[in-house]
Design a protein around this motif. Structure first.
Motif, PDB file in Angstrom:
ATOM      1  N   GLY A 103       1.155  -1.243   0.083  1.00 24.72           N
ATOM      2  CA  GLY A 103      -0.240  -0.028  -0.099  1.00 24.72           C
ATOM      3  C   GLY A 103       0.224   1.176   0.225  1.00 24.72           C
ATOM      4  N   ARG A 104       2.278   1.358   0.766  1.00 24.48           N
ATOM      5  CA  ARG A 104       2.626   2.419   0.884  1.00 24.48           C
ATOM      6  C   ARG A 104       3.533   2.834  -0.898  1.00 24.48           C
ATOM      7  NH1 ARG A 104       8.005   2.781   1.127  1.00 24.48           N
ATOM      8  NH2 ARG A 104       8.246   0.551   2.004  1.00 24.48           N
ATOM      9  N   ILE A 105       3.964   1.622  -1.240  1.00 24.23           N
ATOM     10  CA  ILE A 105       4.528   1.584  -2.214  1.00 24.23           C
ATOM     11  C   ILE A 105       3.384   1.680  -3.180  1.00 24.23           C
ATOM     12  CG2 ILE A 105       5.572   0.129  -4.301  1.00 24.23           C
ATOM     13  CD1 ILE A 105       6.375  -1.254  -2.200  1.00 24.23           C
ATOM     14  N   ALA A 106       1.968   1.709  -3.020  1.00 23.00           N
ATOM     15  CA  ALA A 106       1.180   2.070  -4.696  1.00 23.00           C
ATOM     16  C   ALA A 106       0.774   3.231  -3.893  1.00 23.00           C
ATOM     17  CB  ALA A 106      -0.465   1.356  -4.064  1.00 23.00           C
ATOM     18  N   ALA A 107       0.833   3.836  -3.054  1.00 23.00           N
ATOM     19  CA  ALA A 107       0.294   5.661  -2.695  1.00 23.00           C
ATOM     20  C   ALA A 107       1.594   6.236  -2.671  1.00 23.00           C
ATOM     21  CB  ALA A 107       0.363   5.672  -1.153  1.00 23.00           C
ATOM     22  N   GLN A 108       2.840   5.704  -3.502  1.00 18.44           N
ATOM     23  CA  GLN A 108       4.059   6.900  -3.499  1.00 18.44           C
ATOM     24  C   GLN A 108       3.835   6.500  -5.343  1.00 18.44           C
ATOM     25  OE1 GLN A 108       7.351   4.984  -1.760  1.00 18.44           O
ATOM     26  NE2 GLN A 108       7.447   5.916  -0.107  1.00 18.44           N
ATOM     27  N   THR A 109       4.160   5.359  -5.852  1.00 15.62           N
ATOM     28  CA  THR A 109       3.201   5.391  -7.472  1.00 15.62           C
ATOM     29  C   THR A 109       2.337   6.405  -7.855  1.00 15.62           C
ATOM     30  OG1 THR A 109       4.798   3.082  -6.982  1.00 15.62           O
ATOM     31  CG2 THR A 109       3.963   3.448  -8.880  1.00 15.62           C
ATOM     32  N   ALA A 110       2.005   5.775  -7.487  1.00 14.19           N
ATOM     33  CA  ALA A 110       0.108   6.308  -6.960  1.00 14.19           C
ATOM     34  C   ALA A 110       0.623   7.963  -7.632  1.00 14.19           C
ATOM     35  CB  ALA A 110      -1.057   6.652  -6.904  1.00 14.19           C
ATOM     36  N   LYS A 111       1.414   8.752  -6.830  1.00 17.22           N
ATOM     37  CA  LYS A 111       1.612   9.805  -6.490  1.00 17.22           C
ATOM     38  C   LYS A 111       2.219  10.354  -7.808  1.00 17.22           C
ATOM     39  CE  LYS A 111       3.274  13.874  -3.711  1.00 17.22           C
ATOM     40  NZ  LYS A 111       4.049  13.910  -2.533  1.00 17.22           N
TER      41      LYS A 111
END
Length: 391
Positions: A103-111
């Motif tokens: 989830g953390r990696i996903a949030a950074q990538t999405a941003k």
């Protein structure tokens, strides 16, 4: 990632025109790269973002085979039956492998993806706006300069004014407001690049459109422009309506219209010439203020031989040939100028057959002795042309 993020993408779509589905697909592609980079797991994976609640899942995709050689890419028939009894040879089985801290990696990538897409969209919007302004005039503010360029703020983007497009009689200071002609709009990796000019003949034409309503609405037409930026320019105008004076319209009351353009171009002299389909009249007008005794036209060579009085030869040619040079550029005709005595000696002039152009219909602004209160018939209203005398 949750439903709030999806709502934010919906808002982004409305505000920036970036399609929500395109952003989600880009995020999914970026998450695949992030998964492979951070977890070194199966090289063949698929990321799925639920369009309703924003939930993210990662699936490893394995092909059903009889004998497994690479467990990361293949799965046996027996093992595949644990997921579905319908799987057979060569089918692809998707197995969820979502990491706990994904989830953390996903949030950074999405941003990162959203930021990049917003930037690309804004660049696209700016490009679309300015590609329609190519060959148009805009007012900008000088921001900075180096040995090659002057950078001018046009509002949403910074335009580039190359040294070759700068007027030789101008100096540019920080925060100066200048009008410039957009010559080229290009897409680059850093966004749209806008090239502008202060020397392009199109700048003069656009300035007249701004100052002269008759040109803007089509009553008066600009037929040709010849320009030596910073020194002297020539513009020919025409009106279909015989009741309209095209030269007078461009000059304006007490010369106010043309003088405003002269001021914008920092004192550049401007000659306004009445266009004519008759090359005798057109070339004669363009060579004003000199008197023309005869204009001999060679249609095949598109050239003219102009005979002028001896005492006006230098006036017709102009300083460093400027008057004749501008006349040739303006009219599109080659112009060879000879004095009366030289032409008579060579048998080129016969007063009985001379084709004398009508009264020159021109006006000029920017000369030191030019008086805006004088009538157009005053001798000090001169106009200048475009080709040199051939030696």
């Amino acid at each position: 990632m949750n439903s709030d993020f999806l709502e934010a993408l919906t808002t982004l779509e409305e505000d920036k025109g970036i399609e929500k589905e395109i952003v989600l697909e880009a995020i999914e592609a970026a998450l695949i790269s992030a998964y492979k980079r951070n977890f070194s797991q199966a090289p063949n994976v698929r990321v799925d973002i639920n369009r309703d609640n924003g939930e993210i899942k990662v699936f490893a995709r394995k092909q059903v085979v009889e004998e497994v050689f690479d467990p990361r890419m293949e799965i046996s028939v027996e093992a595949s039956r644990e997921y579905s009894v319908h799987y057979g040879l060569d089918d692809v089985v998707e197995i969820e492998v979502t990491p706990k801290n994904f989830g953390r990696i996903a949030a950074q990538t999405a941003k990162q993806v959203v930021t990049q897409r917003v930037r690309e969209a804004e660049r696209g919007i700016i490009y679309s706006e300015f590609i329609d302004r190519e060959e148009d005039i805009m007012t900008g503010i000088v921001q900075r300069q180096d040995h090659r360029f002057i950078y001018v703020d046009l509002g949403k983007v910074e335009a580039i004014l190359p040294q070759s497009e700068q007027m030789p009689n101008e100096t540019y200071q920080h925060n100066d407001r200048i009008k410039s002609f957009i010559t080229k709009v290009e897409k680059t990796t850093k966004g749209p690049q806008i090239m502008i000019s202060r020397t392009h003949p199109g700048l003069l034409k656009r300035l007249f459109e701004l100052e002269v309503p008759e040109i803007y609405d089509g009553t008066v037409e600009v037929r040709s422009v010849a320009r030596e930026a910073g020194d002297r320019s020539k513009i020919s105008v025409h009106a279909e309506d015989p009741e309209v004076d095209p030269v007078g319209s461009c000059v304006g009351q007490r010369g106010q219209r043309v003088q405003a353009i002269v001021n914008e171009l920092k004192g550049e002299k401007i000659d306004i010439v009445h266009f004519s389909n008759n090359p005798v009249n057109y070339v004669g007008n363009a060579l004003s203020p000199s008197n023309v005794l005869d204009v001999q036209v060679d249609e095949e060579e598109k050239s003219t031989l102009v005979i002028v009085p001896d005492y006006q030869l230098s006036l017709a040619i102009g300083k460093r040939g400027q008057n004749a040079r501008l006349a040739a550029k303006l009219t599109g005709w080659k112009i060879d100028i000879k004095s009366y005595s030289e032409a008579e000696e060579q048998g080129l002039y016969d007063p009985a057959t001379a084709r004398v152009p009508g009264e020159p219909e021109t006006a000029s602004a920017g000369d030191e002795d030019w008086d805006v209160e004088e009538d157009l018939g005053d001798e000090r209203w001169d106009s200048e042309p475009v080709e040199e005398k051939e030696e």
